[in-house]
Design a protein around this motif. Structure first.
Motif, short mmCIF file in Angstrom:
data_model
loop_
_atom_site.label_atom_id
_atom_site.label_comp_id
_atom_site.label_asym_id
_atom_site.label_seq_id
_atom_site.Cartn_x
_atom_site.Cartn_y
_atom_site.Cartn_z
N MET A 16 -4.55 27.79 -13.70
CA MET A 16 -5.17 28.62 -14.73
C MET A 16 -4.15 29.53 -15.40
N HIS A 17 -3.17 29.95 -14.66
CA HIS A 17 -2.09 30.76 -15.22
C HIS A 17 -1.27 29.97 -16.23
N HIS A 18 -0.87 28.77 -15.86
CA HIS A 18 0.03 27.97 -16.71
C HIS A 18 -0.72 27.23 -17.82
N GLU A 19 -1.90 26.70 -17.52
CA GLU A 19 -2.60 25.87 -18.50
C GLU A 19 -3.57 26.65 -19.39
N GLU A 20 -4.12 27.75 -18.88
CA GLU A 20 -5.13 28.48 -19.65
C GLU A 20 -4.69 29.89 -20.03
N GLY A 21 -3.50 30.25 -19.63
CA GLY A 21 -2.97 31.54 -20.04
C GLY A 21 -3.54 32.73 -19.31
N ALA A 22 -4.06 32.54 -18.10
CA ALA A 22 -4.57 33.67 -17.33
C ALA A 22 -3.43 34.63 -17.01
N GLU A 23 -3.64 35.90 -17.35
CA GLU A 23 -2.62 36.93 -17.12
C GLU A 23 -2.79 37.61 -15.77
N GLY A 24 -3.89 37.35 -15.13
CA GLY A 24 -4.18 37.96 -13.84
C GLY A 24 -5.31 37.22 -13.17
N LEU A 25 -5.66 37.65 -11.96
CA LEU A 25 -6.71 36.99 -11.19
C LEU A 25 -7.59 38.05 -10.53
N ILE A 26 -8.89 37.97 -10.82
CA ILE A 26 -9.86 38.84 -10.16
C ILE A 26 -10.31 38.17 -8.87
N LEU A 27 -10.12 38.83 -7.76
CA LEU A 27 -10.63 38.35 -6.47
C LEU A 27 -12.08 38.82 -6.39
N GLY A 28 -12.95 38.07 -7.12
CA GLY A 28 -14.32 38.48 -7.37
C GLY A 28 -15.30 38.11 -6.29
N CYS A 29 -14.83 38.02 -5.10
CA CYS A 29 -15.64 37.94 -3.89
C CYS A 29 -14.92 38.81 -2.88
N THR A 30 -15.64 39.65 -2.19
CA THR A 30 -14.99 40.71 -1.41
C THR A 30 -14.35 40.24 -0.11
N GLU A 31 -14.39 38.94 0.15
CA GLU A 31 -13.64 38.38 1.29
C GLU A 31 -12.36 37.66 0.85
N ILE A 32 -12.20 37.39 -0.44
CA ILE A 32 -11.10 36.53 -0.89
C ILE A 32 -9.74 37.13 -0.55
N PHE A 33 -9.62 38.45 -0.61
CA PHE A 33 -8.31 39.05 -0.36
C PHE A 33 -7.81 38.79 1.05
N LEU A 34 -8.71 38.42 1.96
CA LEU A 34 -8.30 38.07 3.31
C LEU A 34 -7.60 36.71 3.35
N LEU A 35 -7.85 35.89 2.33
CA LEU A 35 -7.25 34.56 2.26
C LEU A 35 -6.01 34.55 1.38
N ILE A 36 -6.13 35.13 0.19
CA ILE A 36 -4.97 35.26 -0.71
C ILE A 36 -4.91 36.70 -1.20
N ASP A 37 -3.68 37.16 -1.41
CA ASP A 37 -3.48 38.50 -1.93
C ASP A 37 -2.15 38.53 -2.67
N GLN A 38 -1.83 39.66 -3.23
CA GLN A 38 -0.69 39.76 -4.15
C GLN A 38 0.62 39.16 -3.62
N PRO A 39 0.98 39.37 -2.37
CA PRO A 39 2.25 38.79 -1.90
C PRO A 39 2.31 37.27 -1.98
N ASP A 40 1.17 36.60 -2.08
CA ASP A 40 1.16 35.15 -2.15
C ASP A 40 1.53 34.62 -3.53
N MET A 41 1.47 35.47 -4.55
CA MET A 41 1.74 35.03 -5.92
C MET A 41 2.18 36.25 -6.72
N SER A 42 3.43 36.63 -6.55
CA SER A 42 3.91 37.90 -7.09
C SER A 42 3.92 37.92 -8.62
N HIS A 43 3.98 36.75 -9.27
CA HIS A 43 4.07 36.71 -10.73
C HIS A 43 2.71 36.81 -11.42
N LEU A 44 1.61 36.79 -10.66
CA LEU A 44 0.27 36.86 -11.24
C LEU A 44 -0.47 38.05 -10.63
#
Length: 241
Positions: free
Chosen positions: A192-220
């Motif tokens: 979504m970052h490369h193909e759709e131009g997403a400038e950021g990512l909302i972790l719009g479920c309150t458990e998602i940050f336990l699976l992925i968080d900023q250190p996993d993708m520092s450029h987004l």
């Protein structure tokens, strides 16, 4: 020495959706208050723990009226117990809450607002949105991000939404984190970052940050709705009246 009991507003937490997220909210709230006040200070809280089995059934059956009626009784209990500000630990449940809270005197901090403000402050205009299927497909959060903060949200493809939703309900709400699911989430975010131009990512479920968080993708830039929500509640609770 401060006068005891040390005054702060009581935060009412509508929890159980899921219990994993509720535990993280309690941790965020207490750690955040202690970081600001020091010593042995933690947050003043009331928690209404709903049965997630009920929540899952209402959402799967698209029974928003049933969900509203169920959550209303819990909110009324929090208000009766002395809550002075309300939080719901679920992005998904904010759909019925937006209507329900119009008749509740105690203020609720909407989960979209701290995240929307953070994205606006960062100068972002287009972001990807991960969450349950209702969060990704329905407009109740997307409209608020756009109308209040000038941020457009884009959702993953249908196939990607299926994977994101399945991982939330089958794994994350049960506190199961796998390398395969993490890799899938990061793969979708990268596309979504490369193909759709997403400038950021909302972790719009309150458990998602336990699976992925900023250190996993520092450029987004990632926006952890749970942590931002708790920080806003702490601001409210500690603000002098």
């Amino acid at each position: 020495m401060p006068v005891r009991p040390l005054g702060q507003k009581t935060i009412g937490v509508l929890g159980g959706c899921s219990n994993v997220a509720t535990a993280e909210y309690y941790r965020f709230l207490n750690a955040g208050v202690n970081e600001r006040l020091g010593g042995w200070e933690i947050a003043e809280t009331l928690i209404a723990g709903m049965n997630f089995g009920n929540i899952e059934a209402f959402v799967r059956q698209d029974d928003w009226d049933g969900l509203e009626a169920y959550t209303r009784t819990k909110i009324e209990g929090l208000v009766a117990g002395g809550a002075e500000v309300l939080l719901c630990v679920s992005n998904t449940l904010h759909k019925p809450l937006e209507i329900l809270m119009t008749n509740i005197a105690v203020p609720m901090i909407h989960i979209a607002d701290p995240t929307g403000q953070a994205m606006s402050d960062a100068g972002l205009k287009k972001v990807a949105l991960f969450g349950t299927r209702p969060v990704m497909q329905m407009s109740y959060l997307k409209d608020r991000f756009r109308e209040s903060f000038g941020v457009e949200t884009i959702s993953p493809t249908e196939e990607e939404q299926d994977d994101i939703d399945r991982i939330i309900f089958n794994e994350l709400v049960k506190n199961v984190m796998t390398k395969e699911s993490k890799a899938r989430y990061l793969e979708i975010a990268e596309r979504m970052h490369h193909e759709e131009g997403a400038e950021g990512l909302i972790l719009g479920c309150t458990e998602i940050f336990l699976l992925i968080d900023q250190p996993d993708m520092s450029h987004l830039p990632m926006f952890n709705t749970a942590k931002l929500h708790c920080e806003a509640a702490i601001d409210f609770a500690l603000k002098e009246t």
